[in-house]
Design a protein around this motif. Sequence first.
Motif, PDB file in Angstrom:
ATOM      1  N   LEU A  34       9.513   3.935  11.328  1.00 49.18           N
ATOM      2  CA  LEU A  34      10.806   3.619  11.240  1.00 49.18           C
ATOM      3  C   LEU A  34      12.513   4.093  11.143  1.00 49.18           C
ATOM      4  N   LEU A  35      12.529   4.370   9.736  1.00 46.79           N
ATOM      5  CA  LEU A  35      12.657   5.478   9.199  1.00 46.79           C
ATOM      6  C   LEU A  35      13.479   6.488   9.923  1.00 46.79           C
ATOM      7  N   ALA A  38      15.093   6.129  12.251  1.00 47.28           N
ATOM      8  CA  ALA A  38      16.569   6.032  12.569  1.00 47.28           C
ATOM      9  C   ALA A  38      17.499   7.470  11.998  1.00 47.28           C
ATOM     10  N   CYS A  39      16.398   8.516  11.349  1.00 45.51           N
ATOM     11  CA  CYS A  39      16.635   9.773  11.488  1.00 45.51           C
ATOM     12  C   CYS A  39      16.903  10.516  12.391  1.00 45.51           C
ATOM     13  N   VAL A  41      17.969   9.470  15.503  1.00 47.38           N
ATOM     14  CA  VAL A  41      18.552   9.020  15.599  1.00 47.38           C
ATOM     15  C   VAL A  41      19.993   8.748  15.830  1.00 47.38           C
ATOM     16  N   ILE A  42      19.994   8.712  13.551  1.00 53.61           N
ATOM     17  CA  ILE A  42      21.824   9.482  13.757  1.00 53.61           C
ATOM     18  C   ILE A  42      21.705  11.239  13.763  1.00 53.61           C
TER      19      ILE A  42
END
Lengths: 294, 443
Positions: A34-35, A38-39, A41-42
């Motif tokens: 997930l991390l 998220a990275c 996506v950001i």
Amino acid sequence: MSHTKTTETTTQAARQQPEVDRRPLARQRRNRMLLQAACIVITLFMALPIYLIALSATSSRAALQEFPLSFIPDNFSLETMETFLQSTGILGGLINSVQVGIFTLLLSLIIGVPAGYAVARFAFPGRDPYQLFLLFTRALPIVVLSVPLAQLFLQTGLYDSVIAVVLLHTALALPTTILITSSVFLGVPRDVEEAARIFGCSPVQAFLKVVMPMAIPGIAAASIFTFVMSWNEVLGASILTLNQRTLPAQVLTSLAESPLAYRFAGGFLLVVPALVFIFFMRRYLTNMWGSTIR
Amino acid sequence: MSDLAYNDVSRRALLKGGLLALATGPVLAACGVNTSGSGGEGSVNFLSTQFSPVEERQKYESTLKKFAGDIQVAYNPVDTGVFNTTLKSQLAAGKVEVGIAGGLHSDLVPFASQFEDLSSVTSDLSSAGYSEDLLELAKLGTDTPRYIPWIQATYVVAVNKKALDWLPSGADVNNLTYDQYLAWAQAAKAANGGRPVFGIPAGPKGLHHRFYQGFLLPSFTGGQITTFRNADAVTAWTYMRDLWANTNPASANYDFMQEPLGNGEVLVAWDHVARLINAVQNKPDDWLMVPAPSGPRGKGYLLIVGGMAVPQGSPEKDKAFALIKALSRPEAQIETLKSNAFFPTVKTEIGGDLPGGIALEAKAVKAQQEAGDAILALPPVGLGDKDPQVSQLFKNCFQEICLNNADVKATLDRQGAELASIMDTLNVPCWAPDPDADQCKVA
């Protein structure tokens, strides 16, 4: 090799204790995924607009008229970029902007770092009001500041010079510089400084040799704020200058009324130097999460 | 972490930085790079609100170079806000660096009494043939000329020839009525499977308020301010709602119609000539440019006038006067038309050697001005800093009536009350097309 060993041991362990709880491991793996997601996506969120601007800035004008626009650079052309760079005042503005940025940075650090240190380390009468007062310069709209400033500079002969813009930007940047550096200096233990004094440093030496290096990340962060603020500031710069504009003052208003192709070219040119600067400052900044500050 | 390395770096860097800053401080003032092509001793600083887009600026600079002779000109296009503050602060400081201030009529109004009296230049240019209207405007409400008319422009309709197929029978594209224009828009929408192909620049930076101020309302009501909320205005805005229903809804995002016209999203659009020209210029054979439609009261059209003024205390007053005269020569004015699509203010034969797009434009502008039922309208005169507010009221009407479907009469009453209170505090005379009165009031 160690890998096979661990699998061996785990299989052994599994044989001995078949009902071992793997859920924490799975959870950890899931969290990591997930991390990573998220990275990604950001990163996309940040990088995609820059990619699109770069793509459009290097496309031919005809290609920009097509619909739908393609996502890959199949119409590479530096034509708009070239015309844009060759037009009056763009390169000059770029040089002025870099100058203003760097000098603002130096000046605001020279004044701001000692001030931040004083706010962090010394209890002096009126410290709290002083900290509040610092923010007042940012509370006033730039128009209100620049018109009297323009008059003052006109009378003193500073009008229409790089130094006029540097002075304004330094005044605007000082509050953030002082507040950021002071909070970083607060994080540097006083013991270390005292130890340096015991080993024979003068107060200035202790500051320069021990405290400053530990505060580098904060100073880097403040520098980025200062540079980007100076780079983006338009109104003050356009009021204080006439023939020696900074790049944003030179092009920003005109870009809003220019054809699409130039908006992309100008946008790209405005983004790049700030990116380059942040790229270089980044390595100091990452230390903030390292071991420098305890 | 190697504190040692950091130590060295930071101290050295700090020392270097400090020395550098100390050393460069005094030189700094001299090391800025010029961004206006000229400037410095003896050159005339031309501060302007016009020709700021990259290409337009380049073109105008070459016109300047061609006609300024040996006068060095530093051309500085800025937006209206910066134009205002720069002039204001220089005049207040008593140290003016701007040689010529060029802007639209409304940009120059706030400084009327602080500009040089240009009577001498006007009399030197008496053979140029400025129209009476322009000369009266140039006085900016004082007794003497304060600026020399520089450029003029208006708004017309650009038509892609594809759209002519749906023109209602019996309609002359060069002399449309508003009803025919609407019928055309409806037919075009129907023929394109319900996709409207008419456009209007109703985006955040679009100039659609000029359409209501100078075209729609004068054509329907014969006035702009005095008739803001009368029965004719209700008819006009009801018409506007119908027209909007047949206009490409993306128009609410268009600032410059040349872009949607250029990529074919829109086939027929009204806009400022300088904001249409790029679409037409590339393929003049595919396009027509036609005058705006006529309404029950006539063919309302808005005239945009720009002028060149010399602020009092200007350092290079004589050169500025000479430059103004040079730029008022018919050749310089025609050059401006060819390169920047703004029309001459002096009387001159435009000639046949215009580039395709400009020739189309010139024809439409001429037809519009010389139409038998033409009603000249001006953008608001003398409103000073209330100007944007008044324009906003017209945009509000569009927003309420066309986008939010509000009741026309109620909206006009509400916005009209606001306009009335602004006009009451201002106490300025009416401007065209409203009848000349000492104080302009909303009826």
